[in-house]
Write a protein that holds these residues in place. Structure first.
Motif, PDB file in Angstrom:
ATOM      1  N   SER A  51      11.291 102.755  27.345  1.00 25.37           N
ATOM      2  CA  SER A  51      12.143 101.682  27.869  1.00 25.37           C
ATOM      3  C   SER A  51      11.794 101.290  29.294  1.00 25.37           C
ATOM      4  O   SER A  51      12.295 100.295  29.812  1.00 25.37           O
ATOM      5  N   ARG A  52      10.882 102.055  29.945  1.00 27.31           N
ATOM      6  CA  ARG A  52      10.505 101.782  31.339  1.00 27.31           C
ATOM      7  C   ARG A  52       9.153 101.074  31.440  1.00 27.31           C
ATOM      8  O   ARG A  52       8.496 101.132  32.469  1.00 27.31           O
ATOM      9  N   ARG A  53       8.742 100.396  30.390  1.00 29.87           N
ATOM     10  CA  ARG A  53       7.389  99.829  30.321  1.00 29.87           C
ATOM     11  C   ARG A  53       7.204  98.546  31.120  1.00 29.87           C
ATOM     12  O   ARG A  53       6.073  98.057  31.266  1.00 29.87           O
ATOM     13  N   ALA A  54       8.272  97.967  31.669  1.00 25.22           N
ATOM     14  CA  ALA A  54       8.148  96.711  32.415  1.00 25.22           C
ATOM     15  C   ALA A  54       7.287  96.912  33.662  1.00 25.22           C
ATOM     16  O   ALA A  54       7.493  97.843  34.439  1.00 25.22           O
ATOM     17  N   LEU A  55       6.311  96.030  33.851  1.00 28.09           N
ATOM     18  CA  LEU A  55       5.394  96.103  34.983  1.00 28.09           C
ATOM     19  C   LEU A  55       5.834  95.182  36.110  1.00 28.09           C
ATOM     20  O   LEU A  55       6.401  94.112  35.874  1.00 28.09           O
ATOM     21  N   ASP A  56       5.536  95.610  37.338  1.00 27.61           N
ATOM     22  CA  ASP A  56       5.658  94.735  38.498  1.00 27.61           C
ATOM     23  C   ASP A  56       4.299  94.061  38.680  1.00 27.61           C
ATOM     24  O   ASP A  56       3.345  94.692  39.132  1.00 27.61           O
ATOM     25  N   PRO A  57       4.171  92.774  38.320  1.00 28.97           N
ATOM     26  CA  PRO A  57       2.842  92.137  38.360  1.00 28.97           C
ATOM     27  C   PRO A  57       2.275  92.021  39.765  1.00 28.97           C
ATOM     28  O   PRO A  57       1.057  91.960  39.937  1.00 28.97           O
ATOM     29  N   ALA A  58       3.128  92.017  40.775  1.00 32.45           N
ATOM     30  CA  ALA A  58       2.630  91.887  42.142  1.00 32.45           C
ATOM     31  C   ALA A  58       1.998  93.181  42.637  1.00 32.45           C
ATOM     32  O   ALA A  58       1.155  93.157  43.532  1.00 32.45           O
ATOM     33  N   ARG A  59       2.384  94.323  42.060  1.00 36.52           N
ATOM     34  CA  ARG A  59       1.881  95.612  42.532  1.00 36.52           C
ATOM     35  C   ARG A  59       0.989  96.312  41.510  1.00 36.52           C
ATOM     36  O   ARG A  59       0.375  97.327  41.823  1.00 36.52           O
ATOM     37  N   THR A  60       0.912  95.775  40.309  1.00 33.66           N
ATOM     38  CA  THR A  60      -0.032  96.269  39.306  1.00 33.66           C
ATOM     39  C   THR A  60      -1.417  95.721  39.611  1.00 33.66           C
ATOM     40  O   THR A  60      -1.554  94.574  40.044  1.00 33.66           O
ATOM     41  N   LYS A  61      -2.456  96.529  39.398  1.00 34.12           N
ATOM     42  CA  LYS A  61      -3.831  96.072  39.601  1.00 34.12           C
ATOM     43  C   LYS A  61      -4.432  95.672  38.260  1.00 34.12           C
ATOM     44  O   LYS A  61      -4.352  96.415  37.282  1.00 34.12           O
ATOM     45  N   TYR A  62      -5.037  94.483  38.247  1.00 36.59           N
ATOM     46  CA  TYR A  62      -5.647  93.936  37.044  1.00 36.59           C
ATOM     47  C   TYR A  62      -7.134  93.689  37.282  1.00 36.59           C
ATOM     48  O   TYR A  62      -7.570  93.431  38.398  1.00 36.59           O
ATOM     49  N   SER A  63      -7.893  93.724  36.219  1.00 34.11           N
ATOM     50  CA  SER A  63      -9.256  93.222  36.280  1.00 34.11           C
ATOM     51  C   SER A  63      -9.211  91.705  36.141  1.00 34.11           C
ATOM     52  O   SER A  63      -8.199  91.142  35.712  1.00 34.11           O
ATOM     53  N   PRO A  64     -10.272  91.005  36.494  1.00 34.48           N
ATOM     54  CA  PRO A  64     -10.247  89.544  36.388  1.00 34.48           C
ATOM     55  C   PRO A  64      -9.993  89.022  34.974  1.00 34.48           C
ATOM     56  O   PRO A  64      -9.498  87.907  34.818  1.00 34.48           O
ATOM     57  N   ASP A  65     -10.318  89.835  33.950  1.00 34.16           N
ATOM     58  CA  ASP A  65     -10.051  89.361  32.589  1.00 34.16           C
ATOM     59  C   ASP A  65      -8.664  89.775  32.100  1.00 34.16           C
ATOM     60  O   ASP A  65      -8.334  89.593  30.930  1.00 34.16           O
ATOM     61  N   GLY A  66      -7.843  90.335  32.991  1.00 36.75           N
ATOM     62  CA  GLY A  66      -6.453  90.601  32.646  1.00 36.75           C
ATOM     63  C   GLY A  66      -6.122  92.017  32.255  1.00 36.75           C
ATOM     64  O   GLY A  66      -4.949  92.329  32.041  1.00 36.75           O
ATOM     65  N   ASP A  67      -7.106  92.919  32.127  1.00 40.60           N
ATOM     66  CA  ASP A  67      -6.799  94.300  31.780  1.00 40.60           C
ATOM     67  C   ASP A  67      -6.024  94.973  32.906  1.00 40.60           C
ATOM     68  O   ASP A  67      -6.355  94.826  34.094  1.00 40.60           O
ATOM     69  N   VAL A  68      -5.006  95.736  32.548  1.00 39.17           N
ATOM     70  CA  VAL A  68      -4.275  96.538  33.519  1.00 39.17           C
ATOM     71  C   VAL A  68      -5.109  97.776  33.832  1.00 39.17           C
ATOM     72  O   VAL A  68      -5.438  98.558  32.941  1.00 39.17           O
ATOM     73  N   VAL A  69      -5.475  97.953  35.097  1.00 35.41           N
ATOM     74  CA  VAL A  69      -6.292  99.107  35.469  1.00 35.41           C
ATOM     75  C   VAL A  69      -5.547 100.089  36.369  1.00 35.41           C
ATOM     76  O   VAL A  69      -5.988 101.227  36.549  1.00 35.41           O
ATOM     77  N   GLU A  70      -4.414  99.673  36.941  1.00 35.97           N
ATOM     78  CA  GLU A  70      -3.536 100.594  37.663  1.00 35.97           C
ATOM     79  C   GLU A  70      -2.112 100.065  37.545  1.00 35.97           C
ATOM     80  O   GLU A  70      -1.672  99.235  38.336  1.00 35.97           O
ATOM     81  N   PRO A  71      -1.354 100.561  36.557  1.00 35.08           N
ATOM     82  CA  PRO A  71      -0.005 100.038  36.342  1.00 35.08           C
ATOM     83  C   PRO A  71       0.941 100.420  37.469  1.00 35.08           C
ATOM     84  O   PRO A  71       0.822 101.495  38.068  1.00 35.08           O
ATOM     85  N   PHE A  72       1.900  99.542  37.733  1.00 36.20           N
ATOM     86  CA  PHE A  72       3.009  99.855  38.621  1.00 36.20           C
ATOM     87  C   PHE A  72       4.277  99.391  37.914  1.00 36.20           C
ATOM     88  O   PHE A  72       4.515  98.187  37.763  1.00 36.20           O
ATOM     89  N   HIS A  73       5.071 100.358  37.436  1.00 37.18           N
ATOM     90  CA  HIS A  73       6.261 100.038  36.655  1.00 37.18           C
ATOM     91  C   HIS A  73       7.472  99.869  37.567  1.00 37.18           C
ATOM     92  O   HIS A  73       7.569 100.502  38.619  1.00 37.18           O
ATOM     93  N   ILE A  74       8.406  99.047  37.140  1.00 39.10           N
ATOM     94  CA  ILE A  74       9.519  98.665  37.994  1.00 39.10           C
ATOM     95  C   ILE A  74      10.560  99.782  38.098  1.00 39.10           C
ATOM     96  O   ILE A  74      11.015 100.121  39.181  1.00 39.10           O
ATOM     97  N   HIS A  75      10.993 100.336  37.000  1.00 40.36           N
ATOM     98  CA  HIS A  75      11.885 101.507  36.963  1.00 40.36           C
ATOM     99  C   HIS A  75      13.262 101.273  37.559  1.00 40.36           C
ATOM    100  O   HIS A  75      13.920 102.229  37.989  1.00 40.36           O
ATOM    101  N   THR A  76      13.714 100.033  37.639  1.00 41.97           N
ATOM    102  CA  THR A  76      15.103  99.803  38.023  1.00 41.97           C
ATOM    103  C   THR A  76      15.972  99.784  36.767  1.00 41.97           C
ATOM    104  O   THR A  76      15.473  99.637  35.640  1.00 41.97           O
ATOM    105  N   HIS A  77      17.281  99.912  36.953  1.00 42.40           N
ATOM    106  CA  HIS A  77      18.198  99.873  35.814  1.00 42.40           C
ATOM    107  C   HIS A  77      18.127  98.519  35.118  1.00 42.40           C
ATOM    108  O   HIS A  77      18.188  98.422  33.883  1.00 42.40           O
ATOM    109  N   GLU A  78      17.966  97.462  35.927  1.00 41.34           N
ATOM    110  CA  GLU A  78      17.929  96.109  35.363  1.00 41.34           C
ATOM    111  C   GLU A  78      16.660  95.847  34.565  1.00 41.34           C
ATOM    112  O   GLU A  78      16.633  94.946  33.708  1.00 41.34           O
ATOM    113  N   ALA A  79      15.600  96.607  34.828  1.00 41.47           N
ATOM    114  CA  ALA A  79      14.316  96.361  34.166  1.00 41.47           C
ATOM    115  C   ALA A  79      14.149  97.143  32.871  1.00 41.47           C
ATOM    116  O   ALA A  79      13.118  97.021  32.203  1.00 41.47           O
ATOM    117  N   VAL A  80      15.142  97.947  32.494  1.00 42.47           N
ATOM    118  CA  VAL A  80      15.049  98.725  31.260  1.00 42.47           C
ATOM    119  C   VAL A  80      14.967  97.776  30.063  1.00 42.47           C
ATOM    120  O   VAL A  80      15.742  96.818  29.950  1.00 42.47           O
TER     121      VAL A  80
END
Length: 654
Positions: free
Chosen positions: A550-579
């Protein structure tokens, strides 16, 4: 699939068309795009040119319980360590000052190196509400940061001070050092901190949203700072127990219990809030205790170990430091949290204390010892078992390569499915299912890692106190399951294994798993473990990651992506509202953060991914445990590619 530098955030996940086109061209040409930059020639000595410090004083004089007033009327008390002569008398003079503050009791634990014998005054302060300090304990809150700022300024203006102050610490002490440096006290001139949880929610309290044994361990250890001790423990160069006058300590302790009682009830209240899940979110409480190291503006050294329970934050902190080459340095060794001693150097036989002292010698005394000319990134390379120097993090020449999960049998594992990892995408749709075993992973490297190596150190301390531990670096790694065979953890789990590598392959950096999964559990945890499989079948643990569904929501501003869109370093939000909801049997996408490493897979070895639904006791039971039970199913195929993203900078997987 190969991709370019993900650390410069693209505009939109898939909008950098030039980068994508270049990646496709390189793939078709059989070449690889890699980060620009310099990395030291393989086999070169990364420690060359550095001159370790020379001790200049034979003894230490300790002045106990020196009062330091705070702006709100509370008194913080510190022990002040001075250079001393052969007789133990304080040597008059003005010296640079090293400050450390913590919650474990200054009588029990001082600074990370014997700075006073190298010409420093050391101020070791009890955090507010601990030891002999007044007030209420706040656990890395903003008030503790304000206190640390005031302590630095006090130290910089005392008659014994040259006006140059450094902050020092490891573990909780490292977190306070980082927090202090981020407040920018005017007299602060340098910092070092190691094994420091600067993002305590994601690194200390939980992993992937599941309560971690490291936080339970800490709640036990920090009780050491509640009661006064009748002695000061000076363990530099041998055990030296110095008597204390505990009058002030005892008086402060009794007053604390009579007034607000926060010394013990507060701590257990916070522990209960983790067990029942009410504080198991990245809320205002934990955000106040997170340090933005981007605010640090003085030369800074950070260090950790590949098996340190707080490893995650160290490379992130180094990357975030807004400092020029030479004024920031990172060292990551083959250590757990409590590895003693932590060795570095050309022959890996020097204590890391030498590096810490050299850092302050350079920036607080102006000594030209070459420490600022070392490669900024010094990493222990697992597999080749040597130190390597690099220009930056991620290291030069890195590309992110996909390894896809497929249904083809590898013939190498006794797991439930024995799947294959391959550079080619899965051509046929398939899935593999396991029943979650809540005791899975009980004999894994993580059991030792997230207890800091204490499964080895505690028995030695209690039953073999005369054991010459300094002569056996890395002894914590002899613990059962730490470096041995991980195959026992594969039975009842799901695995995917590569073919043998034809040549050595080296990957360094964070690893990410993009997974398509479904479950019958209400809210399971996905655990991913990596291992290096030798020709004889032995599976040596590399690292792992975990994510509550249930904590799978990513923060796109702090997640690192490759130019083709692959997630290479996830940063999950982990707030109650993001569940997010976890519908039964619905296929969802999970991006699991696997903590970084530097690993050489030697020719003839294989890489294995194990997916499981538990990792006990690392991921501790709590009020959410009933929601973790059920089945996990991993899906793969042309429309649902599940894959690892590996930071490869030498070689390629078949």
């Amino acid at each position: 699939m190969t991709s370019r530098n993900p650390w410069s955030r693209p505009v939109g996940r898939r909008s950098v068309l030039v980068g994508t086109a270049l990646g496709a061209t390189a793939l078709l040409a059989g070449s690889q795009l890699r980060f620009a930059g310099r990395s030291r020639a393989e086999g070169a000595d990364p420690w060359a040119g550095w001159q370790p410090p020379v001790q200049s004083f034979p003894n230490t004089f300790i002045e106990q319980n020196v009062p330091i007033p705070m702006d709100d009327g509370v008194t913080i008390r510190a022990d002040v360590w001075y250079p001393a002569d052969e007789s133990g008398a304080k040597v008059p003079g003005r010296y640079p000052v090293v400050v450390t503050t913590h919650c474990y009791g200054k009588a029990l634990l001082g600074a990370m190196a014997d700075y006073s014998r190298y010409g420093y005054v050391v101020v070791v302060a009890d955090s507010r509400g601990t030891g002999a300090s007044e007030g209420s304990f706040g656990l890395l809150d903003d008030r503790e940061g304000a206190d640390a700022y005031a302590i630095v300024e006090w130290a910089g203006t005392q008659p014994f001070s040259t006006g140059k102050v450094g902050v020092d610490g490891f573990s909780y002490l490292g977190a306070t050092a980082a927090k202090t440096a981020a407040t920018r006290p005017p007299h602060l001139a340098a910092a070092n901190f190691g094994g420091a949880p600067t993002d305590p929610y994601r690194t200390f309290i939980t992993q992937g949203g599941n309560w971690s044994s490291s936080s339970a361990l800490w709640f036990a250890l920090e009780l050491l700072g509640v009661a006064p001790l009748p002695f000061t423990l000076n363990s530099y160069g041998g055990l030296d127990v110095q008597p204390r006058n505990p009058t002030t300590d005892i008086a402060t302790f009794l007053t604390r219990l009579q007034t607000d009682g926060s010394s013990i009830p507060y701590r257990f209240a916070e522990l209960q809030r983790l067990i029942d899940g009410s504080n198991n979110f990245d809320n205002g409480f934990w955000q106040e205790r997170t340090t933005d190291v981007g605010n640090i503006d003085v030369p800074t050294l950070v260090y950790s170990g590949w098996a340190d329970l707080f490893l995650r934050d160290t490379p992130r902190d180094f990357r975030a430091l807004p400092l020029e080459r030479g004024s920031k340095l990172m060292a990551i060794g083959p250590w757990t949290h409590y590895s003693l001693p932590k060795h570095i150097g050309s022959r890996n036989d020097q204590p890391i204390d030498d590096l810490l002292i050299s850092w302050f010698d350079r920036w607080l005394k102006g000594i030209d010892n070459g420490v600022d000319r070392l490669d900024p990134v010094l990493l222990w390379e697992n597999g080749s078992e040597r130190w390597a120097g690099h220009d930056d993090w991620p290291v030069a020449g890195t590309s992110y390569d996909r390894l896809h999960l497929t249904g083809t049998r590898s013939g190498t594992s006794n797991s439930l499915n024995d799947g294959t990892l391959t550079a080619l995408p899965a051509a046929t749709a398939g899935s593999d299912t396991e029943v979650i075993d809540p005791l899975a992973g009980v004999c894994s490297r993580q059991t030792v890692q997230y207890l800091g190596g204490l499964p080895v150190y505690l028995p030695i301390a209690f039953f073999m106190p005369e054991f010459p531990i300094s002569e056996f670096p890395g002894i914590d790694q002899i613990a059962p399951c730490f470096r041995t065979d991980d195959r026992a953890n594969e039975q009842g789990a799901l695995t995917w294994t590569t073919a043998p590598t034809g040549t050595d392959l080296l990957f360094t950096g964070p690893v990410a798993l993009t997974l398509h999964g479904s479950t019958t559990a209400a809210d399971p945890v996905w655990v991913a473990r990596l291992s290096d499989v030798a020709p004889d079948g032995t599976a040596r643990p590399i690292g792992e990651g975990a994510l509550v569904a249930s904590r799978r929501a990513l923060d796109p501003a702090r997640t690192k992506y490759s130019p083709d869109g692959d997630v290479v370093e996830p940063f999950h939000i982990h707030t109650h509202e993001a569940v997010l909801p976890v519908p039964r049997d619905a296929v969802e996408t999970y991006n699991v953060e696997i903590w970084p490493t530097s690993w050489r897979v030697t020719a003839g070895h294989r890489l294995r991914l194990t997916i499981d639904g538990a990792e006990f006791p690392h991921l501790l039971p709590n009020a959410s445990t009933p929601d973790r039970l059920g089945t996990l199913t991993v899906h793969y195929g042309p429309d649902r590619q599940s894959f690892l993203n590996l930071p490869v900078h030498q070689g390629a997987f078949p």
